[in-house]
Write a protein that holds these residues in place. Sequence first.
Motif, PDB file in Angstrom:
ATOM      1  N   ASP A 150       0.817  -1.219   0.000  1.00  0.00           N
ATOM      2  CA  ASP A 150       0.000   0.000   0.000  1.00  0.00           C
ATOM      3  C   ASP A 150       0.848   1.266   0.000  1.00  0.00           C
ATOM      4  O   ASP A 150       0.312   2.368   0.097  1.00  0.00           O
ATOM      5  CB  ASP A 150      -0.892   0.024   1.255  1.00  0.00           C
ATOM      6  N   GLY A 151       2.167   1.118  -0.033  1.00  0.00           N
ATOM      7  CA  GLY A 151       3.045   2.290  -0.083  1.00  0.00           C
ATOM      8  C   GLY A 151       3.671   2.653   1.245  1.00  0.00           C
ATOM      9  O   GLY A 151       4.450   3.605   1.343  1.00  0.00           O
ATOM     10  N   TYR A 152       3.356   1.879   2.305  1.00  0.00           N
ATOM     11  CA  TYR A 152       3.898   2.182   3.636  1.00  0.00           C
ATOM     12  C   TYR A 152       5.429   2.159   3.615  1.00  0.00           C
ATOM     13  O   TYR A 152       6.038   1.229   3.097  1.00  0.00           O
ATOM     14  CB  TYR A 152       3.366   1.131   4.619  1.00  0.00           C
ATOM     15  N   ALA A 189       7.461   4.051   1.909  1.00  0.00           N
ATOM     16  CA  ALA A 189       8.103   4.334   0.611  1.00  0.00           C
ATOM     17  C   ALA A 189       9.144   5.448   0.713  1.00  0.00           C
ATOM     18  O   ALA A 189      10.247   5.319   0.190  1.00  0.00           O
ATOM     19  CB  ALA A 189       7.050   4.679  -0.433  1.00  0.00           C
ATOM     20  N   ASN A 238      12.896   4.263  -0.110  1.00  0.00           N
ATOM     21  CA  ASN A 238      13.432   4.696  -1.409  1.00  0.00           C
ATOM     22  C   ASN A 238      14.788   5.382  -1.272  1.00  0.00           C
ATOM     23  O   ASN A 238      15.603   5.354  -2.185  1.00  0.00           O
ATOM     24  CB  ASN A 238      12.450   5.619  -2.125  1.00  0.00           C
ATOM     25  N   ASP A 298       6.528   9.095   5.739  1.00  0.00           N
ATOM     26  CA  ASP A 298       5.580   9.052   4.609  1.00  0.00           C
ATOM     27  C   ASP A 298       4.682  10.289   4.626  1.00  0.00           C
ATOM     28  O   ASP A 298       4.400  10.901   3.601  1.00  0.00           O
ATOM     29  CB  ASP A 298       4.678   7.805   4.708  1.00  0.00           C
TER      30      ASP A 298
END
Length: 332
Positions: free
Chosen positions: A24-26, A28, A32, A241
């Motif tokens: 779900d993008g947690y 990121a 990254n 985030d």
Amino acid sequence: MLGRMNILCRKSFLHLCRQLAVADGYGANSLNMSRDPLHVKMSGSEFPLILGRDVSGTVMECGLNVKYFKPGDQVWAAVPPWKQGSFAEFVVASANEVSLKPKSLSHAEAASLPYVALTAWTALVNSCGLSKEKCPGKRVLIIGSSGGVGTAAIQLLKSWGAHVTAVCSGNAFTVMKDLGADDIIDYTVASLQDQLKTKDPFDAILDNVGGTSEELALQYLKPWSGATFVTLVTPFLYNNDRLGIADGMMRTGVTLVSKVMKHYCKGIHYRWGFFAPSGPFLDEIGELVDAGKIRPVIEDVLQFSDVRKAFQKLEAGHARGKTVIQVVDPKK
Ligand SMILES: NC(=O)c1ccc[n+]([C@@H]2O[C@H](COP(=O)([O-])OP(=O)(O)OC[C@H]3O[C@@H](n4cnc5c(N)ncnc54)[C@H](OP(=O)(O)O)[C@@H]3O)[C@@H](O)[C@H]2O)c1
């Protein structure tokens, strides 16, 4: 091409862990920053992103400086979240993340342990200062004891001689007893606070649940005796985030320092625990496995084509140990 300290493994099995949230993008923003720059540069982003952390399989190739492993070795590992993951037939890992698989386990069994056992290990050893030498006579409370990390933590602590109190729902009692928990609290039948009041205070608490359990449980540690509370549920990735790296780190730092100071004044050590990849720690966990002191707790083994089904199962919650995915047929 492999780096000098890298190992390419062909995987037989993997297991699922915090992959739902990462999908779900947690995390990121933070992850990254640490991802392989070549990968991000080539595709312009972190995608395609391969999820999955655990590896159990066969070494296919080794970098020039890898001395301890050779092609054909049967290994297990947990790769860190900033690297490409293990939902694939091949995975590249650094030599210091890899360990020889315990001989007593199949690949399916071995794939269920590295991530959760290493998370439990770093929380208990690095954050709480517990070890084989320091555990006898210590009372430890585990909140959220029936999932992946909890089942690994109970077994580590019991193998070191601690007294373990497990907090879970009633239908996990049999699993908890089988793993050696000395005392079990069902958080669904009465308030956790009322039940904890009837127990002797603890030397350490591992919190796998977070939220209200944190403030509540902290009262049940022995003050001024070196007692430690460690939680695995931290706002670190979430803050980065939501607020970006600079503001997120600042907010996280302020939160951590204020909690540490507040509880330090009451004679309690307050810590956050994080998974850390480590071949040497896996070597030690592997010895406990081969000595029969730690065993995998596997709820289900599904085929690679059923990854979607496995995610849906995880989404429903109430894990009892781990779900394992068979990537390739180990007989082929
Ligand atoms: N910081 C890190 O690096 C790191 C690494 C790994 C995991 N984690 C975090 O650590 C936590 C545990 O991970 P996991 O892999 O063990 O999760 P999991 O396998 O999903 O297990 C969670 C367990 O907690 C139980 N539970 C839920 N609410 C509870 C409550 N109020 N009291 C007691 N038990 C409760 C659940 O069963 P029932 O709902 O049936 O009771 C389930 O068995 C997760 O929040 C995860 O995100 C952090």
